[in-house]
Structures are given as structure tokens and as C-alpha cells.
Motif scaffolding. Structure first.
Motif, PDB file in Angstrom:
ATOM      1  N   ARG A  60       0.840  -1.211   0.000  1.00  0.00           N
ATOM      2  CA  ARG A  60       0.000   0.000   0.000  1.00  0.00           C
ATOM      3  C   ARG A  60       0.871   1.256   0.000  1.00  0.00           C
ATOM      4  NH1 ARG A  60      -5.600  -0.630   1.693  1.00  0.00           N
ATOM      5  NH2 ARG A  60      -6.093  -2.838   1.931  1.00  0.00           N
ATOM      6  N   HIS A  61       1.987   1.212   0.717  1.00  0.00           N
ATOM      7  CA  HIS A  61       2.909   2.348   0.708  1.00  0.00           C
ATOM      8  C   HIS A  61       3.459   2.579  -0.701  1.00  0.00           C
ATOM      9  CE1 HIS A  61       2.680   3.009   4.928  1.00  0.00           C
ATOM     10  NE2 HIS A  61       3.288   1.886   5.282  1.00  0.00           N
ATOM     11  N   VAL A  62       3.738   1.490  -1.389  1.00  0.00           N
ATOM     12  CA  VAL A  62       4.244   1.602  -2.755  1.00  0.00           C
ATOM     13  C   VAL A  62       3.184   2.232  -3.662  1.00  0.00           C
ATOM     14  CG1 VAL A  62       5.029   0.297  -4.763  1.00  0.00           C
ATOM     15  CG2 VAL A  62       5.844  -0.315  -2.479  1.00  0.00           C
ATOM     16  N   VAL A  63       1.936   1.817  -3.495  1.00  0.00           N
ATOM     17  CA  VAL A  63       0.847   2.380  -4.294  1.00  0.00           C
ATOM     18  C   VAL A  63       0.707   3.878  -4.018  1.00  0.00           C
ATOM     19  CG1 VAL A  63      -1.640   2.334  -4.716  1.00  0.00           C
ATOM     20  CG2 VAL A  63      -0.380   0.194  -4.444  1.00  0.00           C
ATOM     21  N   ASN A  64       0.799   4.268  -2.739  1.00  0.00           N
ATOM     22  CA  ASN A  64       0.707   5.689  -2.391  1.00  0.00           C
ATOM     23  C   ASN A  64       1.835   6.491  -3.030  1.00  0.00           C
ATOM     24  OD1 ASN A  64      -1.573   5.255  -0.837  1.00  0.00           O
ATOM     25  ND2 ASN A  64      -0.428   4.989   1.056  1.00  0.00           N
ATOM     26  N   ALA A  65       3.028   5.905  -3.054  1.00  0.00           N
ATOM     27  CA  ALA A  65       4.161   6.589  -3.680  1.00  0.00           C
ATOM     28  C   ALA A  65       3.922   6.773  -5.175  1.00  0.00           C
ATOM     29  CB  ALA A  65       5.445   5.794  -3.443  1.00  0.00           C
ATOM     30  N   ALA A  66       3.379   5.741  -5.829  1.00  0.00           N
ATOM     31  CA  ALA A  66       3.083   5.850  -7.258  1.00  0.00           C
ATOM     32  C   ALA A  66       2.024   6.919  -7.513  1.00  0.00           C
ATOM     33  CB  ALA A  66       2.610   4.494  -7.792  1.00  0.00           C
ATOM     34  N   ALA A  67       1.006   6.972  -6.646  1.00  0.00           N
ATOM     35  CA  ALA A  67      -0.044   7.988  -6.803  1.00  0.00           C
ATOM     36  C   ALA A  67       0.536   9.392  -6.681  1.00  0.00           C
ATOM     37  CB  ALA A  67      -1.143   7.770  -5.762  1.00  0.00           C
ATOM     38  N   LEU A  68       1.478   9.568  -5.757  1.00  0.00           N
ATOM     39  CA  LEU A  68       2.113  10.880  -5.590  1.00  0.00           C
ATOM     40  C   LEU A  68       2.911  11.270  -6.834  1.00  0.00           C
ATOM     41  CD1 LEU A  68       2.872  13.334  -3.898  1.00  0.00           C
ATOM     42  CD2 LEU A  68       4.703  11.971  -2.860  1.00  0.00           C
ATOM     43  N   LEU A  69       3.671  10.331  -7.370  1.00  0.00           N
ATOM     44  CA  LEU A  69       4.463  10.616  -8.565  1.00  0.00           C
ATOM     45  C   LEU A  69       3.574  10.954  -9.758  1.00  0.00           C
ATOM     46  CD1 LEU A  69       7.113   7.765  -8.221  1.00  0.00           C
ATOM     47  CD2 LEU A  69       7.542  10.229  -7.991  1.00  0.00           C
ATOM     48  N   LEU A  70       2.464  10.224  -9.900  1.00  0.00           N
ATOM     49  CA  LEU A  70       1.549  10.497 -11.006  1.00  0.00           C
ATOM     50  C   LEU A  70       0.863  11.849 -10.829  1.00  0.00           C
ATOM     51  CD1 LEU A  70      -0.002   6.944 -11.377  1.00  0.00           C
ATOM     52  CD2 LEU A  70       1.456   8.100 -13.045  1.00  0.00           C
ATOM     53  N   THR A  71       0.529  12.180  -9.570  1.00  0.00           N
ATOM     54  CA  THR A  71      -0.109  13.471  -9.294  1.00  0.00           C
ATOM     55  C   THR A  71       0.834  14.613  -9.647  1.00  0.00           C
ATOM     56  OG1 THR A  71      -1.502  12.556  -7.540  1.00  0.00           O
ATOM     57  CG2 THR A  71      -1.111  14.930  -7.491  1.00  0.00           C
ATOM     58  N   LEU A  72       2.109  14.499  -9.247  1.00  0.00           N
ATOM     59  CA  LEU A  72       3.084  15.539  -9.576  1.00  0.00           C
ATOM     60  C   LEU A  72       3.212  15.722 -11.082  1.00  0.00           C
ATOM     61  CD1 LEU A  72       5.896  14.723  -6.976  1.00  0.00           C
ATOM     62  CD2 LEU A  72       4.351  16.684  -6.962  1.00  0.00           C
ATOM     63  N   ARG A  73       3.170  14.612 -11.790  1.00  0.00           N
ATOM     64  CA  ARG A  73       3.291  14.684 -13.250  1.00  0.00           C
ATOM     65  C   ARG A  73       2.073  15.382 -13.861  1.00  0.00           C
ATOM     66  NH1 ARG A  73       6.494  11.238 -16.627  1.00  0.00           N
ATOM     67  NH2 ARG A  73       5.903  11.450 -18.804  1.00  0.00           N
ATOM     68  N   MET A  74       0.874  15.035 -13.353  1.00  0.00           N
ATOM     69  CA  MET A  74      -0.346  15.610 -13.910  1.00  0.00           C
ATOM     70  C   MET A  74      -0.543  17.061 -13.492  1.00  0.00           C
ATOM     71  SD  MET A  74      -3.045  12.450 -13.613  1.00  0.00           S
ATOM     72  CE  MET A  74      -2.943  11.060 -14.754  1.00  0.00           C
ATOM     73  N   GLU A  75      -0.072  17.425 -12.303  1.00  0.00           N
ATOM     74  CA  GLU A  75      -0.260  18.786 -11.816  1.00  0.00           C
ATOM     75  C   GLU A  75       0.597  19.798 -12.585  1.00  0.00           C
ATOM     76  OE1 GLU A  75      -2.215  20.372  -9.482  1.00  0.00           O
ATOM     77  OE2 GLU A  75      -3.384  18.535  -9.567  1.00  0.00           O
ATOM     78  N   GLN A  76       1.540  19.309 -13.384  1.00  0.00           N
ATOM     79  CA  GLN A  76       2.347  20.228 -14.180  1.00  0.00           C
ATOM     80  C   GLN A  76       1.498  21.021 -15.163  1.00  0.00           C
ATOM     81  OE1 GLN A  76       5.287  17.699 -15.970  1.00  0.00           O
ATOM     82  NE2 GLN A  76       6.472  17.459 -14.097  1.00  0.00           N
ATOM     83  N   SER A  77       0.312  20.497 -15.498  1.00  0.00           N
ATOM     84  CA  SER A  77      -0.578  21.194 -16.437  1.00  0.00           C
ATOM     85  C   SER A  77      -1.614  22.058 -15.728  1.00  0.00           C
ATOM     86  CB  SER A  77      -1.313  20.163 -17.309  1.00  0.00           C
ATOM     87  OG  SER A  77      -2.132  19.340 -16.507  1.00  0.00           O
ATOM     88  N   ARG A  78      -1.480  22.187 -14.412  1.00  0.00           N
ATOM     89  CA  ARG A  78      -2.506  22.909 -13.652  1.00  0.00           C
ATOM     90  C   ARG A  78      -2.590  24.383 -14.060  1.00  0.00           C
ATOM     91  NH1 ARG A  78      -3.134  22.736  -7.046  1.00  0.00           N
ATOM     92  NH2 ARG A  78      -5.110  23.864  -6.939  1.00  0.00           N
ATOM     93  N   GLY A  79      -1.420  25.023 -14.261  1.00  0.00           N
ATOM     94  CA  GLY A  79      -1.422  26.430 -14.648  1.00  0.00           C
ATOM     95  C   GLY A  79      -2.125  26.635 -15.976  1.00  0.00           C
ATOM     96  N   LEU A  80      -1.870  25.729 -16.933  1.00  0.00           N
ATOM     97  CA  LEU A  80      -2.519  25.826 -18.236  1.00  0.00           C
ATOM     98  C   LEU A  80      -4.026  25.625 -18.109  1.00  0.00           C
ATOM     99  CD1 LEU A  80      -2.358  26.069 -21.291  1.00  0.00           C
ATOM    100  CD2 LEU A  80      -1.905  23.600 -21.393  1.00  0.00           C
ATOM    101  N   ASP A  81      -4.444  24.690 -17.233  1.00  0.00           N
ATOM    102  CA  ASP A  81      -5.873  24.454 -17.026  1.00  0.00           C
ATOM    103  C   ASP A  81      -6.552  25.691 -16.448  1.00  0.00           C
ATOM    104  OD1 ASP A  81      -5.550  21.937 -17.993  1.00  0.00           O
ATOM    105  OD2 ASP A  81      -5.570  20.945 -16.037  1.00  0.00           O
ATOM    106  N   SER A  82      -5.890  26.343 -15.500  1.00  0.00           N
ATOM    107  CA  SER A  82      -6.463  27.553 -14.897  1.00  0.00           C
ATOM    108  C   SER A  82      -6.618  28.651 -15.932  1.00  0.00           C
ATOM    109  CB  SER A  82      -5.583  28.024 -13.735  1.00  0.00           C
ATOM    110  OG  SER A  82      -5.524  27.046 -12.713  1.00  0.00           O
ATOM    111  N   ALA A  83      -5.603  28.807 -16.765  1.00  0.00           N
ATOM    112  CA  ALA A  83      -5.673  29.830 -17.809  1.00  0.00           C
ATOM    113  C   ALA A  83      -6.796  29.516 -18.798  1.00  0.00           C
ATOM    114  CB  ALA A  83      -4.339  29.924 -18.530  1.00  0.00           C
TER     115      ALA A  83
END
Length: 504
Positions: free
Chosen positions: A244-267
Motif C-alpha cells: 500500500r505504501h508503494v501504491v501511495n508513492a506511485a499515486a504521488l508521482l503520477l499526481t506531480l506529473r499531472m499537476e504540471q498542467s494545472r497552470g494551463l488548465d487555470s488559464a
């Protein structure tokens, strides 16, 4: 590996001897507990090696109920210390343990209980350290996979191997982006109900689906009101804490990758909101040019306006569900935020309008209203109509409410029955009191007169009285009520009072 009874039997320095033949010695031990109570079950959590010198049994306590209580409490094994009051383990205890399938160990006098406790404690600590070290290693491998070329595929493949199962990366509407192995994508559609529930919650949120053969974990990805995707993993049996810890780590890495587009989404959200205000100002041709530059197109007239009321999470989820419906129907759609609401524009002539009817079901708690079909020049009216319908839907926990449906039940549908009955009782009280004295059938006469639109001859004929008598009654009623019954407003009030809406 977890420590077991078999591991302890393999330590010659402890000198332990197994007395039961058919009991399993491979069950992992959670701890060592020492007790001389006749019923230690309330102090046990399951999985323990219980050590005793048999003081309770020497008080002629039957062995079979004692062993049964230990088995019911989940004890993994029983160790009996000999040489301290008992030279050997009681035969009846051996038989009871044999019948119950409970491993029974002979602990010789030369082996202190503390030595067994230390052996188990050291093994548990080593096992925990190994799990932590393995988790740390896997997290490092996941990080390297996330940074490797090939998008998110290497990360998902490494995650699936590390948990000994499968892994899916889904977009906000539940479409598979990555699957490891590829065949795991077939199960994505069966998760739609849970995805809808998580989509309406603030990310990150999670759900666990445990079945007899498989455990599935779902995590929404994101750090704000907008869910950016889902990570779904599954494997046979339970998912241990380390995995479960490994899954949480993967979720964090994927979130960081997806959040890179957050500024563009806001605009983009700000741009869409500005374009909607231009549309409301009648600049549909100008907006159509901008939308075309974005690779999209505005819907054709007649338009159907949908307005969604709900939290920011619910509105974001509604955008994703609507976008999914738009892709499947290939129908143009425009969406934008307006004053804390979500406005969706589509053509009333396309299948998408019907598809969007699932919004309240897919986004729990959201209220949706629709307008009448309108043209671009009537868009402001359409938004107003949709908002009124959505407010009606929210107040009554309804699904999609159409503006055209608001007038169908009549005026009584928007009046509170309790308040209207109180209004009627108060307004008509003087007339009711007069009728009780026999001074004239004022209430009934007014009801019939109003039903005939104030025409004297037909109303008097129905009442069986002369029209002059009816005139006197109506005039007297007006004086008692303090209202001019020649005024349309006064007649409307009196009509409602004489015909109050009925409660449930």
C-alpha cells in the motif's frame, strides 16, 4: 519473511518440542504473550504465541474449554513451560490441542519465557526492517521509472510487478491511459460507480473493493477541486501495508506529473469564462473564431443551456462527465464557469442533450437545470431559465429539471401548503364567523361568483338566489374583508384563499 512456530522449532538453543502432530506450524506469529489466566482471550488480538505454566489448569480447569477459548481468540500456538509445577504437559491438554488443531509446544525449564519473546521480537523487527527497506527500494525504482522516457508506461509496469498484480491509469472520465498488463484495461468500465463517487470528492480520495479473490484500490489523482485522473491497482488476496505504501508513492508521482498542467488548465478556465461573457453580450461570431483557433467549434442553434449547481468538485466532475458524453456522441459542446455555477451549451438537436441527462446520477449532489431551446441572441434568457430550473431541482432533490416543466404543475406547485392554509384561515375568518351566525352563505357565494368570473346572472342561477341578493352578499363580504373585490389582485388573493393547495 514473518516468524512462525516452525522458525522457533528450528532454533536449537530454545529446546522447544512440538507435542501435536497435525497442527500447522507455518502461521506467522504477531507477538508473544504470557498469561496464567483461565481465560486470557480478552487480552489477545490474534496471531500470538501464548506461554503459560498451567497454573489455571492445575486448579482442575478442564483443558478442552480452555483450548477452545484460545482458538476462538485467534492464538497461533500455545507454549507450556514444564519443570515449574508440572514435570510434563498434561495429557488432556495435549489431546484438546490435537483435536483443535492448535500447535502445542513443550518449553523446558532451561528455556526462560523471555528468551522466546526476544527471539520473536528480533525476528519481527528484522522482518519489519526488511519490509521498510524493500518499500524504500521500490519507491526509488518507481521514481526512476517516472523520470524515464516513455511517459507513464514504465512507472505503471514497475508498480504492477512490485505488488504482484495489475495497475491502471485512467483519465478523469475513466478512460484507460495506461494498463499493466494490457489486458487489465478490460475491467475499467466496471469501476464506473466508484469513479463517479470519487470524482465528486476533493482529490486525493480513495476507495477499497475487497472480494473473496481480489483486492482493488482506487485513488483519485490531484491536489485541488479538479480530479486529474485515477490510479487503480489490484491483486489476488489482501494488499499488505508495504504494498500500500508503494501504491501511495506511485499515486504521488503520477499526481506531480499531472499537476504540471494545472497552470494551463487555470488559464483555459479563465479564457472560457471570458468567452462565455462575450457570448452573453451577443458576440457569438467573435467567440466562434477564437474557439475555432482552439481546435473546437460552438454548437449550432437551437441551443440547449444546462446549468449545474454544486461544489467546485461537483462542477469539475460534471465537466468531465459531459466531455466524455461529447466524445462519444461527437457533438460540439461549450462549457464555462459563471458566478459559481457551470454552464454547458450544446445543440438541442443532437443526441448529446439526452446523454447529459445522466449528470445528476453520475455526479451525486449536483443539481442540473435546462432551458428552452434558444438562439444565440437569447442566450442570456437561456442561462436565466436554466438557473431557475436548477434552483428548483436543488430545492427538491430532483434530477434534471427543465424550465418548461416549471409551469406544468401550476401555481400551487410553488406555494407552501402550510403557509397558504394559514393565509386562507386568516383572510376568510370574518366570513366564516358570519356564516356561523346564519347571516348569509358568504364563503360559498364568493367561491361560486369567482368561478363565474364575477358574472352575476350565471353565479346567482347556480346559487338559486336573485342577482341582487348575490350583489349584497359580495358587497358585504368585501366590506368585512377590507378589500375592493372589483380589483383583479383582490379577486386573485381571494381565489387562492378559497382554493388552498393541499399538503402531502
Amino acid at each position: 519473511m514473518p516468524v512462525s512456530v516452525a522458525d522457533l522449532l528450528g532454533k536449537s538453543q530454545l529446546g522447544l518440542r512440538l507435542l501435536t502432530r497435525d497442527a500447522s506450524v507455518d502461521r506467522p506469529l504477531s507477538w508473544v504473550h504470557v498469561s496464567e489466566l483461565s481465560d486470557p482471550a480478552p487480552f489477545l488480538e490474534g496471531g500470538e504465541l501464548l506461554l503459560t505454566t498451567g497454573l489455571a489448569l492445575r486448579d482442575e480447569l478442564p483443558a478442552e474449554p480452555y483450548v477452545r477459548r484460545l482458538v476462538d481468540a485467534g492464538v497461533a500456538a500455545l507454549g507450556f513451560g514444564t519443570g515449574l509445577g508440572q514435570d510434563s504437559v498434561l495429557p488432556e491438554l495435549v489431546q484438546a490441542a490435537e483435536d483443535a488443531g492448535l500447535p502445542l509446544l513443550d518449553v523446558p525449564r532451561g528455556t526462560p519465557f523471555i528468551a522466546i519473546s526476544r527471539a520473536v521480537s528480533a525476528a519481527l523487527a528484522a522482518d519489519e526492517y526488511a519490509a521498510v527497506a524493500r518499500t524504500a527500494t521500490l519507491q526509488q525504482e518507481l521514481t526512476r521509472a517516472a523520470l524515464a522516457r516513455g511517459g507513464t508506461a514504465p512507472l505503471m509496469e514497475r508498480l504492477a510487478r512490485s505488488i504482484g498484480g495489475w495497475a491502471l491509469l485512467l483519465d478523469p472520465v475513466g478512460t484507460t491511459l495506461e494498463a499493466a498488463p494490457a489486458g487489465a484495461a478490460r475491467g475499467a468500465r466496471s469501476l464506473q460507480v466508484e469513479l463517479d463517487r470519487l470524482r465528486g470528492m476533493r482529490a486525493p480520495a480513495s476507495a477499497a473493493l475487497s472480494g473473496p479473490e481480489e483486492t482493488i484500490l482506487i485513488q483519485s489523482l490531484g491536489t485541488g477541486s479538479r480530479t486529474r485522473g485515477f490510479l487503480v491497482v489490484g491483486r489476488s488476496g489482501a494488499l499488505p501495508p508495504a504494498e500500500r505504501h508503494v501504491v501511495n508513492a506511485a499515486a504521488l508521482l503520477l499526481t506531480l506529473r499531472m499537476e504540471q498542467s494545472r497552470g494551463l488548465d487555470s488559464a483555459m478556465a479563465a479564457l472560457r469564462a471570458a468567452l462565455l461573457r462575450l457570448l452573453l453580450a451577443g458576440e457569438d461570431r467573435t467567440v466562434a473564431t477564437v474557439v475555432d483557433e482552439l481546435g473546437q467549434q460552438l454548437p449550432a442553434e437551437p441551443l440547449l443551456v444546462l446549468l449545474v449547481l454544486g461544489s467546485s468538485e461537483q462542477r469539475a466532475a460534471a465537466v468531465d462527465v459531459a466531455a466524455d458524453a461529447g466524445v462519444r456522441t461527437r457533438a460540439p459542446m461549450f462549457s464555462a464557469e459563471l458566478d459559481g455555477t457551470l454552464v454547458l451549451l450544446t445543440s438541442a438537436a443532437t443526441p448529446l442533450a439526452a446523454q447529459l441527462g445522466v449528470l445528476p446520477e453520475r455526479v451525486r449532489g449536483a443539481a442540473v437545470g435546462t432551458s428552452r431551446p434558444v438562439g444565440w441572441s437569447e442566450l442570456a434568457d437561456g442561462v436565466r431559465q436554466a438557473r431557475q430550473a436548477a434552483e428548483h431541482a436543488r430545492g427538491r432533490s430532483a434530477g434534471v429539471v427543465s424550465f418548461a416543466d416549471l409551469a406544468a404543475p401550476g401555481l400551487a406547485a410553488v406555494l407552501d401548503p402550510t403557509a397558504m392554509r394559514a393565509f386562507a384561515d386568516s383572510l376568510l375568518a370574518p366570513l366564516v364567523a358570519a356564516d356561523r351566525t346564519g347571516a348569509g352563505d358568504l364563503v360559498h357565494s364568493l367561491r361560486v361568483w369567482l368561478a363565474h368570473h364575477g358574472q352575476w346572472e350565471p353565479a346567482a342561477a347556480q346559487l338559486g338566489i336573485h342577482r341582487h341578493t348575490l350583489r349584497k352578499r359580495v358587497h358585504r363580504a368585501g366590506e368585512m374583508l377590507g378589500r375592493d373585490l372589483d380589483q383583479p389582485g383582490a379577486r386573485a388573493e381571494l381565489w387562492i384563499a378559497l382554493h388552498p393547495p393541499q399538503g402531502d
